[in-house]
Design a protein around this motif. Structure first.
Motif, PDB file in Angstrom:
ATOM      1  N   LYS A   1       0.846  -1.197   0.000  1.00  0.00           N
ATOM      2  CA  LYS A   1       0.000   0.000   0.000  1.00  0.00           C
ATOM      3  C   LYS A   1       0.874   1.237   0.000  1.00  0.00           C
ATOM      4  O   LYS A   1       1.957   1.247   0.577  1.00  0.00           O
TER       5      LYS A   1
ATOM      6  N   GLN B   1       0.272   5.578   0.440  1.00  0.00           N
ATOM      7  CA  GLN B   1      -0.617   6.736   0.597  1.00  0.00           C
ATOM      8  C   GLN B   1       0.263   7.966   0.748  1.00  0.00           C
ATOM      9  O   GLN B   1       1.035   8.080   1.698  1.00  0.00           O
TER      10      GLN B   1
ATOM     11  N   SER C   1      -5.497   5.826  -0.488  1.00  0.00           N
ATOM     12  CA  SER C   1      -4.543   4.725  -0.404  1.00  0.00           C
ATOM     13  C   SER C   1      -4.601   3.889  -1.686  1.00  0.00           C
ATOM     14  O   SER C   1      -5.671   3.522  -2.142  1.00  0.00           O
TER      15      SER C   1
ATOM     16  N   THR D   1      -3.487   0.370  -3.468  1.00  0.00           N
ATOM     17  CA  THR D   1      -3.046  -0.990  -3.138  1.00  0.00           C
ATOM     18  C   THR D   1      -2.674  -1.737  -4.412  1.00  0.00           C
ATOM     19  O   THR D   1      -3.389  -1.664  -5.413  1.00  0.00           O
TER      20      THR D   1
END
Length: 409
Positions: free
Chosen positions: A358, A360, A396, A398
């Protein structure tokens, strides 16, 4: 007796000359705990992708302290009162913020030191040093733990726009050769101020903040989460897990005494006493690399094969996708690999596995980056910016990966 000159200067390729501001900082830098950071790579196994990325956490810590010196000067110039004791606490806290990192830290935390995060170990080191230095680190510890009443001081050390991030982006960009990470840390610091005990960036510095956030996003995808760096770290994690598994079964593996201790024991925060801390302080990259060189010859097929992959840079194949695959999609590969290499299907999980990463760029939940507008109102950078890309950074992203031996392609 000859007096040692403790006001030393380091020549840094990023900032030029870095000065140690006082004898206490010199003594901390000279301490074996801190000197160990010379033997801990800042970017782990990223040098397998970017050959220049061989700089150390020692480099990084000094760079962070240098930026903190600049920040203190700027804030004082703008009328923010910072006492000599507070100034020193900021220097100590930022200098020691990464002292708890072990060799290939993230791989270690997921394998042989699972129960303790590197930030907890940093605190243990700081408390131990505080005893040795007769309480001179007490205020720095208070600031680092967020217990000091002046909250902007913690933001300088740990936030979404702190000295740590400013240094590692600029430094890692320089050593990896990935120019997208080259932020203007000097302008960002010049634009800093403090309002109502919060760290703020003056409105005219907003474009530098936008560049900083975009650079961080690009560095994560292009460098820190580069698929080759990622698979190398995953393989190292599997090696250390296998080594611990074998050791706990009574197999004696050739390695250094400190590494042997962590392979032999389940490490949790409760048992991380002064003796354990001392053993941890003896661990560095050389322990792990020399162990891998020895384990290449081990009779255990799994340990031997994985160790050769890192030493010879002949890694597993990794495929990244935005789609989450089926749970059992790798089963046919596992069955084929098990049959060819005479191991169980369960053991193939050391070679064939899946997972996710992930990224962010900016968190709306964490402490925001505050922009001080011309009318003296304060806004979150996401609200102040007219850059649409910045709003998407708070989402976010992924990605999913599958890893397997190349011969199965």
């Amino acid at each position: 007796m000859t007096q040692i000159n403790k006001l030393k200067i380091f020549n840094d390729p990023i900032y030029g000359f870095i000065t140690l501001p006082n004898p206490l900082i010199y003594d901390l830098v000279q301490h074996p705990y801190f000197q160990r950071l010379r033997r801990i790579s800042q970017m782990g196994l990223s040098y397998l992708v970017y050959p220049g990325a061989n700089h150390t956490r020692f480099h990084h810590a000094l760079g962070c302290m240098h930026l903190m010196q600049k920040a203190v000067d700027v804030l004082r110039f703008k009328g923010v009162t910072i006492s000599v004791e507070e100034e020193n606490a900021l220097y100590i806290a930022i200098l020691l913020h990464d002292i708890g990192h072990g060799p290939f830290s993230h791989a270690m935390e997921k394998s042989i030191v699972e129960g303790v995060h590197h930030e907890e170990i940093s605190m243990l080191f700081m408390h131990q040093l505080n005893k040795e230095f007769d309480g001179q680190l007490s205020l720095a510890i208070q600031v680092f733990e967020g217990d000091y009443h002046r909250k902007f001081m913690l933001q300088l050390i740990s936030s979404q726009l702190d000295m740590d991030r400013m240094d590692y982006l600029k430094r890692d960009s320089f050593y990896s050769g990935v120019s997208e990470g080259n932020i203007n840390s000097e302008r960002l610091i010049q634009m800093m101020n403090v309002v109502d005990d919060f760290l703020v960036i003056e409105e005219k510095g907003i474009y530098s903040v936008e560049k900083f956030l975009m650079s961080r996003r690009l560095m994560y995808w292009q460098v820190y989460l580069h698929k080759t760096s990622l698979v190398a770290e995953l393989i190292l994690t599997k090696i250390l897990k296998r080594a611990k598994e074998l050791t706990l079964k009574g197999v004696v593996l050739p390695c250094s005494m400190p590494l042997q201790f962590f392979l032999n024991n389940k490490i949790t925060a409760d048992i991380f006493d002064a003796a354990t801390l001392d053993l941890f302080s003896q661990l560095d990259d050389f322990d792990v690399i020399s162990a891998l060189k020895a384990w290449q010859k081990n009779e255990d097929f799994i340990l031997s094969s994985l160790s050769k992959m890192i030493i010879n840079r002949d890694l597993l194949k990794i495929k990244l996708t935005h789609e989450k695959g089926e749970t059992d999609e790798l089963l046919p590969l596992k069955e084929r690999f098990a049959q060819v290499n005479n191991i169980s299907v369960a053991e193939t999980s050391f070679f064939i596995f899946k997972g996710k990463i992930k990224n962010q760029g900016y968190s709306k939940v964490a402490e925001p980056i505050r922009i001080l507008k011309k009318d003296r109102t304060i806004e979150d950078v996401i609200e102040s910016s007219d850059q649409l890309n910045l709003k998407s950074l708070s989402k976010s992203v992924t990605k999913y990966y599958n890893c397997f031996p190349k011969q199965l392609v």
